[in-house]
Design a protein around this motif. Structure first.
Motif, PDB file in Angstrom:
ATOM      1  N   MET A 103      -7.555   4.533   3.814  1.00  0.00           N
ATOM      2  CA  MET A 103      -6.386   4.419   2.943  1.00  0.00           C
ATOM      3  C   MET A 103      -6.802   4.379   1.477  1.00  0.00           C
ATOM      4  SD  MET A 103      -4.347   1.536   5.191  1.00  0.00           S
ATOM      5  CE  MET A 103      -3.297   1.038   3.838  1.00  0.00           C
ATOM      6  N   ALA A 104      -7.813   3.570   1.177  1.00  0.00           N
ATOM      7  CA  ALA A 104      -8.271   3.428  -0.202  1.00  0.00           C
ATOM      8  C   ALA A 104      -8.820   4.750  -0.731  1.00  0.00           C
ATOM      9  CB  ALA A 104      -9.334   2.334  -0.285  1.00  0.00           C
ATOM     10  N   ARG A 105      -9.615   5.435   0.079  1.00  0.00           N
ATOM     11  CA  ARG A 105     -10.148   6.737  -0.337  1.00  0.00           C
ATOM     12  C   ARG A 105      -9.019   7.710  -0.638  1.00  0.00           C
ATOM     13  NH1 ARG A 105     -11.782  11.229   3.021  1.00  0.00           N
ATOM     14  NH2 ARG A 105     -10.120  10.377   4.363  1.00  0.00           N
ATOM     15  N   THR A 106      -7.992   7.728   0.220  1.00  0.00           N
ATOM     16  CA  THR A 106      -6.876   8.652   0.036  1.00  0.00           C
ATOM     17  C   THR A 106      -6.101   8.330  -1.233  1.00  0.00           C
ATOM     18  OG1 THR A 106      -6.714   8.965   2.425  1.00  0.00           O
ATOM     19  CG2 THR A 106      -4.798   9.570   1.113  1.00  0.00           C
ATOM     20  N   VAL A 107      -5.796   7.053  -1.463  1.00  0.00           N
ATOM     21  CA  VAL A 107      -5.092   6.671  -2.681  1.00  0.00           C
ATOM     22  C   VAL A 107      -5.954   6.957  -3.904  1.00  0.00           C
ATOM     23  CG1 VAL A 107      -4.105   4.726  -3.968  1.00  0.00           C
ATOM     24  CG2 VAL A 107      -3.624   4.984  -1.535  1.00  0.00           C
ATOM     25  N   ASP A 108      -7.254   6.781  -3.791  1.00  0.00           N
ATOM     26  CA  ASP A 108      -8.143   7.104  -4.908  1.00  0.00           C
ATOM     27  C   ASP A 108      -8.015   8.572  -5.292  1.00  0.00           C
ATOM     28  OD1 ASP A 108     -10.302   6.157  -6.721  1.00  0.00           O
ATOM     29  OD2 ASP A 108     -11.463   7.692  -5.673  1.00  0.00           O
ATOM     30  N   HIS A 109      -7.959   9.457  -4.297  1.00  0.00           N
ATOM     31  CA  HIS A 109      -7.770  10.886  -4.578  1.00  0.00           C
ATOM     32  C   HIS A 109      -6.391  11.147  -5.172  1.00  0.00           C
ATOM     33  CE1 HIS A 109     -11.241  13.231  -2.933  1.00  0.00           C
ATOM     34  NE2 HIS A 109     -11.521  12.035  -2.430  1.00  0.00           N
ATOM     35  N   LEU A 110      -5.353  10.514  -4.625  1.00  0.00           N
ATOM     36  CA  LEU A 110      -4.007  10.715  -5.160  1.00  0.00           C
ATOM     37  C   LEU A 110      -3.914  10.305  -6.621  1.00  0.00           C
ATOM     38  CD1 LEU A 110      -1.880   9.392  -2.164  1.00  0.00           C
ATOM     39  CD2 LEU A 110      -1.916  11.750  -3.003  1.00  0.00           C
ATOM     40  N   SER A 111      -4.672   9.291  -7.008  1.00  0.00           N
ATOM     41  CA  SER A 111      -4.607   8.766  -8.373  1.00  0.00           C
ATOM     42  C   SER A 111      -5.569   9.461  -9.328  1.00  0.00           C
ATOM     43  CB  SER A 111      -4.924   7.264  -8.370  1.00  0.00           C
ATOM     44  OG  SER A 111      -6.297   7.039  -8.073  1.00  0.00           O
ATOM     45  N   GLY A 112      -6.402  10.345  -8.820  1.00  0.00           N
ATOM     46  CA  GLY A 112      -7.401  10.963  -9.681  1.00  0.00           C
ATOM     47  C   GLY A 112      -8.571  10.049  -9.980  1.00  0.00           C
ATOM     48  N   GLY A 113      -8.848   9.107  -9.060  1.00  0.00           N
ATOM     49  CA  GLY A 113     -10.006   8.229  -9.225  1.00  0.00           C
ATOM     50  C   GLY A 113      -9.726   6.963 -10.005  1.00  0.00           C
ATOM     51  N   ARG A 114      -8.535   6.366  -9.812  1.00  0.00           N
ATOM     52  CA  ARG A 114      -8.173   5.165 -10.588  1.00  0.00           C
ATOM     53  C   ARG A 114      -7.970   3.923  -9.730  1.00  0.00           C
ATOM     54  NH1 ARG A 114      -3.251   5.763 -12.447  1.00  0.00           N
ATOM     55  NH2 ARG A 114      -2.781   7.741 -11.425  1.00  0.00           N
ATOM     56  N   LEU A 115      -8.296   3.989  -8.450  1.00  0.00           N
ATOM     57  CA  LEU A 115      -8.048   2.844  -7.568  1.00  0.00           C
ATOM     58  C   LEU A 115      -9.078   1.740  -7.770  1.00  0.00           C
ATOM     59  CD1 LEU A 115      -6.467   1.627  -5.102  1.00  0.00           C
ATOM     60  CD2 LEU A 115      -8.326   2.533  -3.709  1.00  0.00           C
ATOM     61  N   VAL A 116      -8.602   0.503  -7.777  1.00  0.00           N
ATOM     62  CA  VAL A 116      -9.435  -0.689  -7.631  1.00  0.00           C
ATOM     63  C   VAL A 116      -9.049  -1.313  -6.299  1.00  0.00           C
ATOM     64  CG1 VAL A 116     -10.042  -2.959  -8.536  1.00  0.00           C
ATOM     65  CG2 VAL A 116      -9.575  -1.061 -10.122  1.00  0.00           C
ATOM     66  N   LEU A 117     -10.029  -1.549  -5.441  1.00  0.00           N
ATOM     67  CA  LEU A 117      -9.753  -2.107  -4.119  1.00  0.00           C
ATOM     68  C   LEU A 117      -9.798  -3.627  -4.187  1.00  0.00           C
ATOM     69  CD1 LEU A 117      -9.190  -1.873  -1.132  1.00  0.00           C
ATOM     70  CD2 LEU A 117     -11.639  -1.470  -0.753  1.00  0.00           C
TER      71      LEU A 117
ATOM     72  N   TRP B 255       0.815  -1.211   0.000  1.00  0.00           N
ATOM     73  CA  TRP B 255       0.000   0.000   0.000  1.00  0.00           C
ATOM     74  C   TRP B 255       0.852   1.266   0.000  1.00  0.00           C
ATOM     75  CZ3 TRP B 255      -4.927   1.383  -0.890  1.00  0.00           C
ATOM     76  CH2 TRP B 255      -5.849   0.343  -1.062  1.00  0.00           C
ATOM     77  N   THR B 256       2.015   1.212   0.608  1.00  0.00           N
ATOM     78  CA  THR B 256       2.918   2.350   0.550  1.00  0.00           C
ATOM     79  C   THR B 256       3.381   2.573  -0.881  1.00  0.00           C
ATOM     80  OG1 THR B 256       3.693   1.594   2.711  1.00  0.00           O
ATOM     81  CG2 THR B 256       4.867   3.423   1.704  1.00  0.00           C
ATOM     82  N   LEU B 257       3.748   1.480  -1.565  1.00  0.00           N
ATOM     83  CA  LEU B 257       4.106   1.584  -2.976  1.00  0.00           C
ATOM     84  C   LEU B 257       2.955   2.136  -3.803  1.00  0.00           C
ATOM     85  CD1 LEU B 257       5.973  -1.814  -3.478  1.00  0.00           C
ATOM     86  CD2 LEU B 257       7.016   0.458  -3.453  1.00  0.00           C
ATOM     87  N   LEU B 258       1.749   1.707  -3.481  1.00  0.00           N
ATOM     88  CA  LEU B 258       0.588   2.134  -4.260  1.00  0.00           C
ATOM     89  C   LEU B 258       0.382   3.647  -4.181  1.00  0.00           C
ATOM     90  CD1 LEU B 258      -1.470   0.538  -5.976  1.00  0.00           C
ATOM     91  CD2 LEU B 258      -3.049   0.714  -4.053  1.00  0.00           C
ATOM     92  N   SER B 259       0.675   4.238  -3.033  1.00  0.00           N
ATOM     93  CA  SER B 259       0.550   5.689  -2.896  1.00  0.00           C
ATOM     94  C   SER B 259       1.494   6.401  -3.857  1.00  0.00           C
ATOM     95  CB  SER B 259       0.856   6.108  -1.457  1.00  0.00           C
ATOM     96  OG  SER B 259      -0.103   5.595  -0.565  1.00  0.00           O
ATOM     97  N   ALA B 260       2.730   5.886  -3.968  1.00  0.00           N
ATOM     98  CA  ALA B 260       3.663   6.484  -4.916  1.00  0.00           C
ATOM     99  C   ALA B 260       3.219   6.252  -6.352  1.00  0.00           C
ATOM    100  CB  ALA B 260       5.062   5.910  -4.688  1.00  0.00           C
ATOM    101  N   MET B 261       2.752   5.038  -6.647  1.00  0.00           N
ATOM    102  CA  MET B 261       2.275   4.736  -7.986  1.00  0.00           C
ATOM    103  C   MET B 261       1.124   5.662  -8.389  1.00  0.00           C
ATOM    104  SD  MET B 261       0.643   1.193  -9.496  1.00  0.00           S
ATOM    105  CE  MET B 261       1.834   0.130  -8.690  1.00  0.00           C
TER     106      MET B 261
END
Length: 256
Positions: free
Chosen positions: A90-104, A57-63
């Motif tokens: 965490m998922a919500r935050t990464v979703d925002h970082l990615s511009g709405g591209r997260l799949v949980l 998940w840490t890697l995912l934030s950078a990705m």
């Protein structure tokens, strides 16, 4: 094959460096893959068991901030490792970082060493699978409360192919399902049966599978005929994307 399928790259975060992982996901995104993934383990699964390894998940934030096209995710998150409300945040935050591209991506876990060395109770496979449904419900409940909310309704992917428990949970809760290439056809049929028993439209669940070696590209036509709509190639360092390019070529031919 008669329709384009999505193509993913699964980057194993073992026996490598953060710099090489970053270069790999940037290049995969540049080439136009549909999805990029890491995994949720604490030690290498192959090779030297004490070799270099990084947390997913840490890697995912950078990705999330270094890519712009592909959907991203952890294939799959072990529900025992994180409180469900925390994971939702965490998922919500990464979703925002990615511009709405997260799949949980979620699953029941299976590596006993991860549990033992990080202090988690290693229950039976059935117990872990049974607990997943309640976990999913708590994640969804917390996502609905967060301010700000995710940028989209985050798709939920569940990995696993247990016929009595895991696939029942997929039928009831998931937007996508994932398993390994050699278990796809049998699991896919069972998932359809669970959809019928739970009054779920099977077309609502994206069928995905992963390949562990380039020779599995020979199975793609059969997988697509069986219902696979998203095929993911697992890659280790040096992250040669040539098999992914071949998979993308097969997808284009399927759509022609």
């Amino acid at each position: 094959m008669s329709a384009r399928f999505k193509v993913g790259a699964w980057l194993m975060p073992q026996h490598t460096s953060v710099e090489r992982l970053r270069a790999a996901w940037r290049e995969a995104d540049r080439r136009g893959v549909d999805s990029i993934w890491v995994w949720d383990h604490f030690f290498p699964l192959t090779g030297d068991p004490d070799g270099t390894h990084f947390e997913g998940w840490t890697l995912l934030s950078a990705m999330a901030v270094e890519t712009s096209h592909a959907e991203i995710g952890v294939l799959v998150t072990d529900h025992d490792y994180r409180n469900p409300d925390l994971l939702a945040d965490m998922a919500r935050t990464v979703d925002h970082l990615s511009g709405g591209r997260l799949v949980l991506g979620l699953g029941a876990g299976w590596i006993e060493r991860d549990y033992a060395e990080y202090g988690y109770e290693f229950r039976s496979g059935r117990e872990r699978a049974e607990a997943l449904a309640g976990y999913v419900e708590r994640v969804k409940a917390r996502l609905a409360k967060l301010n700000p909310p995710p940028l989209r309704d985050i798709p939920l992917l569940i990995g696993g192919d247990g016929k009595r428990v895991a696939l029942r949970t997929v039928a009831r809760h998931a937007d996508a399902w994932n398993t390994v290439v050699w278990r796809f056809e049998d699991g896919n049929q069972t998932l359809d049966e669970w959809c019928a028993r739970t009054d779920r439209d099977p077309a609502e669940i994206e069928r995905t599978c992963f390949l562990t070696a380039p020779e599995h590209l020979d199975d793609v036509e059969r997988l697509v005929a069986a219902g696979a709509r998203h095929i993911i190639m697992q890659l280790g360092d040096p992250f040669d994307l040539e098999p992914v390019d071949r998979l993308m070529s097969l997808s284009r031919k399927a759509a022609a």
